[in-house]
Design a protein around this motif. Structure first.
Motif, short mmCIF file in Angstrom:
data_model
loop_
_atom_site.label_atom_id
_atom_site.label_comp_id
_atom_site.label_asym_id
_atom_site.label_seq_id
_atom_site.Cartn_x
_atom_site.Cartn_y
_atom_site.Cartn_z
N ALA A 43 0.77 -1.19 0.08
CA ALA A 43 0.10 0.19 -0.19
C ALA A 43 0.84 1.24 -0.06
O ALA A 43 0.53 2.14 -0.72
N TYR A 44 1.83 1.31 0.78
CA TYR A 44 2.72 2.17 0.88
C TYR A 44 3.36 2.59 -0.41
O TYR A 44 3.70 3.58 -0.89
N GLN A 45 4.02 1.67 -1.10
CA GLN A 45 4.61 1.45 -2.27
C GLN A 45 3.88 2.07 -3.54
O GLN A 45 4.06 2.61 -4.34
N LYS A 46 2.59 1.72 -3.20
CA LYS A 46 1.47 2.29 -4.28
C LYS A 46 1.12 3.73 -4.19
O LYS A 46 1.20 4.24 -5.25
N PHE A 47 1.48 4.11 -2.97
CA PHE A 47 1.24 5.68 -2.91
C PHE A 47 2.32 6.22 -3.25
O PHE A 47 2.49 7.34 -3.93
N LEU A 48 3.65 5.76 -2.98
CA LEU A 48 4.82 6.41 -3.82
C LEU A 48 4.82 6.25 -5.21
O LEU A 48 5.43 7.17 -5.88
N PHE A 49 4.25 5.21 -5.77
CA PHE A 49 3.96 5.26 -7.26
C PHE A 49 3.08 6.38 -7.92
O PHE A 49 3.69 6.97 -8.70
N TYR A 50 1.92 6.52 -7.02
CA TYR A 50 1.43 7.63 -7.61
C TYR A 50 1.90 9.17 -7.49
O TYR A 50 1.75 10.17 -8.14
N LEU A 51 2.49 9.13 -6.23
CA LEU A 51 3.06 10.61 -5.72
C LEU A 51 4.28 10.70 -6.93
O LEU A 51 4.32 11.75 -7.62
N TYR A 52 5.11 9.64 -7.15
CA TYR A 52 6.19 9.82 -8.25
C TYR A 52 5.73 10.27 -9.48
O TYR A 52 6.15 11.24 -10.15
N PHE A 53 4.78 9.75 -10.21
CA PHE A 53 4.17 10.01 -11.56
C PHE A 53 3.38 11.14 -11.47
O PHE A 53 3.32 11.58 -12.70
N THR A 54 2.66 11.62 -10.48
CA THR A 54 1.86 12.59 -10.67
C THR A 54 2.66 13.86 -10.82
O THR A 54 2.61 14.64 -11.60
N THR A 55 3.76 13.89 -9.93
CA THR A 55 4.69 15.07 -9.79
C THR A 55 5.59 15.17 -11.07
O THR A 55 5.67 16.10 -11.77
N ASN A 56 6.21 13.85 -11.42
CA ASN A 56 7.12 13.90 -12.45
C ASN A 56 6.46 14.22 -13.87
O ASN A 56 7.04 14.90 -14.66
N LEU A 57 5.60 13.47 -14.27
CA LEU A 57 4.81 13.55 -15.49
C LEU A 57 4.22 14.98 -15.75
O LEU A 57 4.34 15.34 -16.74
N LEU A 58 3.68 15.67 -14.53
CA LEU A 58 3.38 17.25 -14.97
C LEU A 58 4.39 17.90 -15.21
O LEU A 58 4.34 18.86 -16.12
N ALA A 59 5.48 17.79 -14.43
CA ALA A 59 6.95 18.77 -14.88
C ALA A 59 7.40 18.20 -16.11
O ALA A 59 7.69 19.11 -16.81
#
Length: 644
Positions: free
Chosen positions: A84-100
């Motif tokens: 669950a925690y790794q899934k949270f990190l996955f979405y945090l990572y790609f939300t911020t990175n892909l927007l930038a």
């Protein structure tokens, strides 16, 4: 054992950050591919060296964007490795990175119009627009291959991310686990801070900014390869490009002698002709044959037959340049003689002050003043700045009141809107001042359906729009010359900035700012070609000199018809580097020191002469500093008039 548990997490974190570097490299390659004609690198090894220098700027961007992700990845807690925690990190990572990351892809196309990486100023441009969704969908539709490439990169990025996972393990000895975790957390955060600053912890060293990209290049335009768009946005997000200056050697006496910010002319008898200023959207000097007769461009073709004919009866300046890079820079430069450098003056904290301009001086002489712009009222911030200048009447898409002539993107087609302007001027009482900002010669480069067989694309899409706007101007002049007011009117035509480039001559960095300036007054002495340096901020004092205005006024520009008071010069900015041309040299200046000196004819900026500095170069640099100091100090101190 406890250390190994966390080392596995740190290795995976490192892998995930390395992926960001990989895709930033891919974006840099694609950025160059889309803009190779503008950026022109001589060899693969040179390009790879630029990519190497770019890693410093990538590091800053990647660490800024991933700051939360890094913190949550290394927090000294026990749940880091569960699904669950790794899934949270996955979405945090790609939300911020892909927007930038997506902002890099915008510059694949947008760079062709601004010749600079996109900065936070873009928000100031967009906030006044009512058609944001239309523009977005138009971009996606017209340049479908760009979002497709983005989706492809994003898909591969997600795939590679999922290839390496954190092992799900629980520590058995908590004290060693937390002790190691805390030390590692502090160390990693320290490294992140250093990376964000540009790899330097010295107190005396400021965090890197856009200017630092220019340290590594021989050709100034290559700094845009070194940079990335997220960096340009982040570093300018909370900055103010306006700050008072106090350069060594720059005195009040030097400013008064070389810059002469307060002008006063007594060259002509006092008259009160009407004045009409056309600011032509994106209408680079390249498109008009009359301005290219001496350029020796192979197989040159003009896209402005009417302006070519009008030029035969006008005073034209074929060595003229813009003082800014965007439309919002053009209005202040032309009407108020206020250039824009890193940031637009109109988007700064300082435009709401008393400003001496062509508007205020002519109003003082009894002129009625108007501004016409066929876009939605308030677009580009023009309505707000019109109010600051004190313009009496603003005529926009609302006043035109016929959306059957709306182009679907920016505003009313130039032909009907210029006819509306002409009819509005017909009922004005002389003397009047009017300025119009056209809209049709603009991306997405469309023309009215009825003219699809009349005007042709040529080498680049904007050519057909240039031909259409030229035709709209012809229709305006054909009708206006039938009116009594026409014979007693000074007409000025200038572009706000350049746009799509077709000929090699205009790929040269200095010529990215090359615009036409044309002055037409029926049956007057002002006819011919002037090859002196000229710029947008010269228009305001030139008009006042022509009409015999004999009072002091604030102007950084010079009268183009006065050959004895102020020497010709041009100043503009790439967004990070000033370019100051005068006499025999072009000086590139980073705000503190000269980066280079080039022969005045070396518009490609190929041969830096800085190692052989001479007295004239030193004088040019000092005059550049004097201009910037007086400009910044007057803006900040709100001394934008001739009042003492």
């Amino acid at each position: 054992m406890q250390q190994n548990l966390r080392l596995n997490e740190y290795k995976v974190l490192f892998y995930r950050l390395i992926l960001a570097y990989l895709f930033y490299f891919i974006a840099r390659v694609l950025f160059y591919t889309y803009n190779a004609e503008l950026l022109r690198v001589e060899s693969v090894s040179d390009f790879l060296m630029l990519c190497y220098y770019g890693m410093t700027f990538d590091t800053t961007s990647i660490l800024y964007v991933n700051l939360l992700f890094i913190v949550f990845s290394i927090l000294p807690i026990l749940k880091n490795t569960n699904k669950a925690y790794q899934k949270f990190l996955f979405y945090l990572y790609f939300t911020t990175n892909l927007l930038a990351y997506a902002t890099n892809f915008v510059d694949f196309i947008y760079y062709k119009y601004t010749f600079a990486r996109t900065t936070s100023v873009v928000w100031e441009v967009l906030k006044h627009e009512t058609n944001k969704n239309t523009l977005l969908f138009s971009f996606i539709f017209d340049y479908w291959h760009v979002p497709l490439l983005f989706l492809l990169c994003a898909t591969v990025w997600v795939y590679l991310y999922k290839k390496v996972n954190v092992k799900t393990l629980k520590p058995t000895k908590l004290i060693p686990y937390f002790g190691f975790s805390v030390v590692a957390f502090l160390f990693i955060i320290l490294m992140v801070i250093g990376g964000i600053r540009g790899g330097d912890f010295k107190k005396s060293t400021r965090p890197i900014n856009l200017l630092d990209a220019s340290r590594h290049v021989k050709n100034i335009v290559h700094s845009d390869i070194v940079l990335n768009t997220p960096f340009a946005l982040i570093r300018t997000l909370f900055t103010n490009g306006f700050a008072k200056q106090n350069y060594a050697g720059v005195t009040v006496e030097l400013i008064d002698k070389e810059i002469q910010p307060i002008k006063e002319y007594h060259n002509n008898p006092k008259t009160k002709p009407n004045v009409v200023v056309f600011i032509l959207e994106s209408y680079g000097r390249e498109y008009i044959g009359a301005f290219n007769k001496d350029m020796k461009i192979p197989n040159y073709k003009s896209h402005a037959p009417f302006l070519d004919s009008l030029a035969q009866h006008s005073l034209i300046f074929n060595n003229a340049f813009a003082n800014g890079r965007q439309s919002i820079h053009g209005m202040s430069s032309v009407l108020a003689g206020i250039p824009s450098f890193k940031d637009a003056f109109t988007s700064s904290p300082y435009p709401k002050q008393k400003i001496e301009s062509i508007v205020s001086t002519l109003k003082g002489e009894g002129y009625d003043t108007s501004f016409f712009h066929g876009a939605a009222n308030g677009s580009m911030g023009f309505l707000g700045f019109s109010n600051i200048l004190g313009i009496d009447h603003y005529y926009g898409r609302t006043e035109f009141n016929d959306d059957s002539q709306f182009d679907g993107f920016w505003g009313i087609w130039d032909e009907p809107f210029l006819q509306y302007m002409k009819k509005t001027l017909d009922i004005k009482k002389s003397p009047f001042f009017a300025s119009v900002f056209t809209v049709s010669s603009h991306e997405p480069y469309i023309i009215p359906e009825k003219y699809k067989d009349k005007f042709h694309e040529g080498g680049v899409p904007i050519h057909k729009c240039a031909e259409y706007t030229d035709y709209a101007l012809k229709r305006f002049f054909d009708e206006a010359k039938k009116e009594a007011w026409f014979a007693n009117t000074i007409f000025v035509l200038v572009a706000d900035h350049c746009n799509q480039i077709y000929y090699d001559e205009y790929h040269k960095p200095i010529n990215h700012f090359a615009v036409p300036i044309l002055i037409y007054q029926p049956n007057s002495k002002y006819v011919g070609v002037d090859t002196d340096l000229a710029q947008q901020i010269d228009i305001y004092p030139t008009i006042l000199d022509m009409i015999g205005y004999d009072k002091p006024f604030r102007s950084w520009g010079r009268s183009l018809i006065d050959k004895k008071t102020t020497a010709p010069f041009v100043i503009n900015s790439t967004g990070s580097i000033y370019q100051f041309s005068k006499g025999n040299y072009i000086c590139t200046f980073d705000g503190q020191n000269a980066l280079g000196f080039y022969d005045i004819n070396d518009t490609a900026l190929k041969h830096n002469l800085i190692k052989n500095r001479n007295a004239e170069m030193n004088a040019v640099e000092l005059q550049c500093k004097a201009f910037i100091q007086d400009y910044m100090n007057r803006v900040v101190d709100k001394k934008m008039t001739s009042e003492k």
